[in-house]
Design a protein around this motif. Sequence first.
Motif, PDB file in Angstrom:
ATOM      1  N   GLY A  13       0.803  -1.209   0.000  1.00 22.02           N
ATOM      2  CA  GLY A  13       0.000   0.000   0.000  1.00 22.02           C
ATOM      3  C   GLY A  13       0.835   1.257   0.000  1.00 22.02           C
ATOM      4  N   GLY A  14       1.981   1.238  -0.712  1.00 23.34           N
ATOM      5  CA  GLY A  14       2.809   2.427  -0.842  1.00 23.34           C
ATOM      6  C   GLY A  14       2.308   3.306  -1.975  1.00 23.34           C
ATOM      7  N   SER A  15       3.199   4.128  -2.509  1.00 22.52           N
ATOM      8  CA  SER A  15       2.803   5.087  -3.540  1.00 22.52           C
ATOM      9  C   SER A  15       2.137   4.407  -4.726  1.00 22.52           C
ATOM     10  CB  SER A  15       4.031   5.882  -4.005  1.00 22.52           C
ATOM     11  OG  SER A  15       4.500   6.729  -2.985  1.00 22.52           O
ATOM     12  N   ALA A  16       2.786   3.393  -5.283  1.00 26.47           N
ATOM     13  CA  ALA A  16       2.242   2.720  -6.460  1.00 26.47           C
ATOM     14  C   ALA A  16       0.937   2.013  -6.141  1.00 26.47           C
ATOM     15  CB  ALA A  16       3.267   1.741  -7.016  1.00 26.47           C
ATOM     16  N   GLY A  17       0.896   1.305  -5.021  1.00 24.61           N
ATOM     17  CA  GLY A  17      -0.307   0.565  -4.669  1.00 24.61           C
ATOM     18  C   GLY A  17      -1.508   1.456  -4.464  1.00 24.61           C
ATOM     19  N   CYS A  18      -1.309   2.599  -3.797  1.00 28.43           N
ATOM     20  CA  CYS A  18      -2.419   3.529  -3.569  1.00 28.43           C
ATOM     21  C   CYS A  18      -2.969   4.073  -4.878  1.00 28.43           C
ATOM     22  CB  CYS A  18      -1.955   4.682  -2.675  1.00 28.43           C
ATOM     23  SG  CYS A  18      -1.685   4.239  -0.948  1.00 28.43           S
ATOM     24  N   LEU A  19      -2.075   4.478  -5.783  1.00 30.75           N
ATOM     25  CA  LEU A  19      -2.533   5.058  -7.043  1.00 30.75           C
ATOM     26  C   LEU A  19      -3.263   4.023  -7.900  1.00 30.75           C
ATOM     27  CD1 LEU A  19      -0.763   7.569  -9.330  1.00 30.75           C
ATOM     28  CD2 LEU A  19      -1.756   5.522 -10.317  1.00 30.75           C
ATOM     29  N   VAL A  20      -2.683   2.842  -8.044  1.00 28.79           N
ATOM     30  CA  VAL A  20      -3.308   1.826  -8.893  1.00 28.79           C
ATOM     31  C   VAL A  20      -4.645   1.388  -8.306  1.00 28.79           C
ATOM     32  CG1 VAL A  20      -3.063  -0.523  -9.799  1.00 28.79           C
ATOM     33  CG2 VAL A  20      -1.130   1.055  -9.894  1.00 28.79           C
ATOM     34  N   ALA A  21      -4.710   1.235  -6.987  1.00 21.18           N
ATOM     35  CA  ALA A  21      -5.982   0.866  -6.364  1.00 21.18           C
ATOM     36  C   ALA A  21      -7.055   1.888  -6.683  1.00 21.18           C
ATOM     37  CB  ALA A  21      -5.800   0.736  -4.848  1.00 21.18           C
ATOM     38  N   LEU A  24      -8.268   1.637 -10.356  1.00 23.85           N
ATOM     39  CA  LEU A  24      -9.091   0.450 -10.611  1.00 23.85           C
ATOM     40  C   LEU A  24     -10.479   0.604 -10.000  1.00 23.85           C
ATOM     41  CD1 LEU A  24      -6.431  -2.374 -10.097  1.00 23.85           C
ATOM     42  CD2 LEU A  24      -7.260  -1.412 -12.246  1.00 23.85           C
ATOM     43  N   ILE A  25     -10.537   1.177  -8.808  1.00 29.19           N
ATOM     44  CA  ILE A  25     -11.833   1.408  -8.169  1.00 29.19           C
ATOM     45  C   ILE A  25     -12.665   2.371  -9.014  1.00 29.19           C
ATOM     46  CG2 ILE A  25     -12.929   2.515  -6.174  1.00 29.19           C
ATOM     47  CD1 ILE A  25     -11.980  -0.302  -5.612  1.00 29.19           C
ATOM     48  N   GLU A  26     -12.033   3.432  -9.500  1.00 32.37           N
ATOM     49  CA  GLU A  26     -12.744   4.404 -10.336  1.00 32.37           C
ATOM     50  C   GLU A  26     -13.304   3.767 -11.609  1.00 32.37           C
ATOM     51  OE1 GLU A  26      -9.660   7.243 -10.857  1.00 32.37           O
ATOM     52  OE2 GLU A  26      -9.819   8.030  -8.819  1.00 32.37           O
ATOM     53  N   ALA A  27     -12.635   2.687 -12.064  1.00 32.94           N
ATOM     54  CA  ALA A  27     -13.085   2.004 -13.281  1.00 32.94           C
ATOM     55  C   ALA A  27     -14.129   0.927 -13.002  1.00 32.94           C
ATOM     56  CB  ALA A  27     -11.881   1.383 -13.993  1.00 32.94           C
ATOM     57  N   GLY A  28     -14.524   0.769 -11.721  1.00 31.20           N
ATOM     58  CA  GLY A  28     -15.577  -0.174 -11.391  1.00 31.20           C
ATOM     59  C   GLY A  28     -15.113  -1.541 -10.932  1.00 31.20           C
ATOM     60  N   ALA A  29     -13.801  -1.753 -10.780  1.00 32.96           N
ATOM     61  CA  ALA A  29     -13.283  -3.042 -10.345  1.00 32.96           C
ATOM     62  C   ALA A  29     -13.364  -3.173  -8.825  1.00 32.96           C
ATOM     63  CB  ALA A  29     -11.833  -3.206 -10.801  1.00 32.96           C
ATOM     64  N   THR A  30     -13.269  -4.411  -8.339  1.00 37.86           N
ATOM     65  CA  THR A  30     -13.129  -4.667  -6.911  1.00 37.86           C
ATOM     66  C   THR A  30     -11.662  -4.924  -6.610  1.00 37.86           C
ATOM     67  OG1 THR A  30     -13.604  -7.022  -7.217  1.00 37.86           O
ATOM     68  CG2 THR A  30     -15.452  -5.579  -6.654  1.00 37.86           C
ATOM     69  N   VAL A  31     -11.189  -4.377  -5.484  1.00 37.69           N
ATOM     70  CA  VAL A  31      -9.766  -4.412  -5.156  1.00 37.69           C
ATOM     71  C   VAL A  31      -9.587  -4.798  -3.695  1.00 37.69           C
ATOM     72  CG1 VAL A  31      -7.659  -3.033  -4.915  1.00 37.69           C
ATOM     73  CG2 VAL A  31      -9.170  -2.674  -6.874  1.00 37.69           C
ATOM     74  N   LEU A  32      -8.664  -5.715  -3.448  1.00 38.92           N
ATOM     75  CA  LEU A  32      -8.178  -6.017  -2.109  1.00 38.92           C
ATOM     76  C   LEU A  32      -6.752  -5.495  -2.017  1.00 38.92           C
ATOM     77  CD1 LEU A  32      -8.169  -7.419   0.687  1.00 38.92           C
ATOM     78  CD2 LEU A  32      -7.470  -9.534  -0.497  1.00 38.92           C
ATOM     79  N   LEU A  33      -6.527  -4.533  -1.126  1.00 40.95           N
ATOM     80  CA  LEU A  33      -5.205  -3.933  -0.947  1.00 40.95           C
ATOM     81  C   LEU A  33      -4.621  -4.424   0.370  1.00 40.95           C
ATOM     82  CD1 LEU A  33      -3.025  -1.860  -1.822  1.00 40.95           C
ATOM     83  CD2 LEU A  33      -4.330  -0.123  -0.589  1.00 40.95           C
ATOM     84  N   LEU A  34      -3.457  -5.057   0.300  1.00 42.20           N
ATOM     85  CA  LEU A  34      -2.794  -5.631   1.472  1.00 42.20           C
ATOM     86  C   LEU A  34      -1.533  -4.841   1.780  1.00 42.20           C
ATOM     87  CD1 LEU A  34      -3.134  -9.397   0.486  1.00 42.20           C
ATOM     88  CD2 LEU A  34      -4.578  -8.121   2.071  1.00 42.20           C
ATOM     89  N   GLY A  82       9.516   2.357   3.603  1.00 43.82           N
ATOM     90  CA  GLY A  82       8.313   2.748   4.317  1.00 43.82           C
ATOM     91  C   GLY A  82       7.441   1.556   4.656  1.00 43.82           C
ATOM     92  N   ARG A  83       6.880   1.570   5.863  1.00 49.53           N
ATOM     93  CA  ARG A  83       6.038   0.450   6.318  1.00 49.53           C
ATOM     94  C   ARG A  83       4.776   1.031   6.976  1.00 49.53           C
ATOM     95  NH1 ARG A  83       4.897  -2.650  10.600  1.00 49.53           N
ATOM     96  NH2 ARG A  83       5.998  -1.196  11.955  1.00 49.53           N
ATOM     97  N   LEU A  84       3.910   1.582   6.143  1.00 49.65           N
ATOM     98  CA  LEU A  84       2.599   2.086   6.544  1.00 49.65           C
ATOM     99  C   LEU A  84       1.823   2.401   5.275  1.00 49.65           C
ATOM    100  CD1 LEU A  84       2.790   5.786   7.827  1.00 49.65           C
ATOM    101  CD2 LEU A  84       4.515   4.728   6.385  1.00 49.65           C
ATOM    102  N   LEU A  85       0.525   2.601   5.405  1.00 49.93           N
ATOM    103  CA  LEU A  85      -0.268   2.927   4.232  1.00 49.93           C
ATOM    104  C   LEU A  85       0.212   4.260   3.663  1.00 49.93           C
ATOM    105  CD1 LEU A  85      -2.642   1.513   2.807  1.00 49.93           C
ATOM    106  CD2 LEU A  85      -4.165   3.113   3.971  1.00 49.93           C
ATOM    107  N   SER A 199       0.514  12.766   0.853  1.00 56.45           N
ATOM    108  CA  SER A 199       0.977  11.406   0.592  1.00 56.45           C
ATOM    109  C   SER A 199       0.105  10.759  -0.480  1.00 56.45           C
ATOM    110  CB  SER A 199       0.926  10.571   1.864  1.00 56.45           C
ATOM    111  OG  SER A 199      -0.426  10.314   2.223  1.00 56.45           O
ATOM    112  N   ALA A 200       0.576   9.644  -1.001  1.00 59.60           N
ATOM    113  CA  ALA A 200      -0.225   8.913  -1.986  1.00 59.60           C
ATOM    114  C   ALA A 200      -1.507   8.391  -1.357  1.00 59.60           C
ATOM    115  CB  ALA A 200       0.590   7.763  -2.568  1.00 59.60           C
TER     116      ALA A 200
END
Length: 530
Positions: A13-21, A24-34, A82-85, A199-200
């Motif tokens: 759930g760093g910079s890349a994970g937050c942006l891609v999530a 995908l959500i905006e496009a209507g997909a379901t996402v599990l972010l770990l 980094g070790r946090l959302l 932050s992201a």
Amino acid sequence: MAQAAADYIIVGGGSAGCLVAARLIEAGATVLLLEEGPPRGHPLLDLPAGYMKFLNSERYLKYYPTVPQPQLDGRSLIIPQGRLLGGGSAINAMVYLRGQREDYDSWAAMTGDPGWSYDAMLPHFTAMEGNTDLAGPFHGTDGPLKVSHLGHMNPVTAAFLQSCAALGIPLNEDFNGAVQAGAGRMQHTIDAGLRRRSSAARAFLAPHRRNPRLTIVTRARVQRLRLVAGRVIGVDYQHLGQTRRAEVGQEVILAAGAIATPHLMLRSGLGPAADLQTAAIAVLADLPEVGLNLQDHCEVPVISALQRGMGYFGQDRGLNMLRHGLRYLLSRRGPVTSTGVEACAFLPLGDDPRPLIQLYCVPTVYLDRTVSGIDPTWGLTLTPCLARPQSRGSVRINPADPDGLPLVDPGFLRDPADFAAMRAAIRRARDILAAPPLREMVTGALLPGAGDWSEDALDRHIRATVKTNYHPVGTCAMGRVTDAALRVMGVAGLRIVDASAMPVIPAANTNAPTLALASRAAQLILQGRA
């Protein structure tokens, strides 16, 4: 315990994970972010100056010790991640830089995909950018990632810029514009109105936190990727002392960073067959390049004593801290609105006009936790950072403890050209210190000492003090581990969207380039869904 399938599972759930999530959500997909770390950091991290309280703490950083470095007299260093959302974007120094045009054009050349060129990537930068101080063709002003100049500049920083000018180094008011070379203020990912970190997690993920299509699980360590017949079908992860299983409908997306991403692949049986067999891990896909090509910016401090009262020494303690904190709360002004790293110079060396060195100006004594020998005092640290390193390292599985920390070899200054460049950069820093007006502020050399400027002495200083600039990339590079669309070669249903996919490190701080890479990754994923 099995979990209902999501369209996409994002690991990290760093910079890349937050942006891609978010995309995908905006496009209507379901996402599990770990995310392995906690859901949020200490409130001080929102303040521009607040991150400095956590630089030497493992509260929000995961420390990766390196293997001993023979070229550095056997030193073992530490590379934090980094070790946090929000990952690094939630705890870093917030510098917003993109690098050089040639960086991205080299990505396009290596992959054969013009979509990775600078001209093609520029819209990804500008679309996400909400810049309050700069506009024009190189900047966006309406994006969710807030970018601005700092709210405070120390007089020592101003003197650094004047000394650069005295040596003919031009003022550069926009390192992300047409030209990178020169000296100037750096922009930061800070909301200028609130004087608060952008932050992201805040910029991209926060607007979707209540969306039922998004599930965020923090303090979740992914143990394995699960494969059936060459396709990734889900992950196993630990959460609250329990092992859980999550299934995926479309893809598992790796966004855990340049150390954790290859390490997870290796633990899952995706990597060099010989290394996996030595670690007693079943080989599910022989991918010899996983974990190789590690690149990082490294830096060496040049520290001088200043006249009493100059710089930031002592400003974060006692009555000074209370006074500055109150001023920030009442007016959003003063030293709290500075990260302490306000300006830098991008310097070419030799005949190549492309900057090779990023020289930071830090108006205090700044040392890595692995280096000692200077008492706290009024001081100035000029830090030459190698922006385009030739040295390469690796991240490998530890056969004695496959589930423990990996074997990280950054290879700092292993290439003789890097060592020579760092030596020349330190002498360049000394020239700036000797130019007016800095020379009137400086009272003496601290590290290296006044008599330690011979080539042998400089080499000893470099080996004893070189450290990471916190920018590891390249360990699952496009063209080596993934194709140009960031899909892992030879494995279905697995894509990499973080800095590990960069084939060559950009000549700048890597948070903004990572976000731009993730933006194009999201575009590629969504094109595949269409």
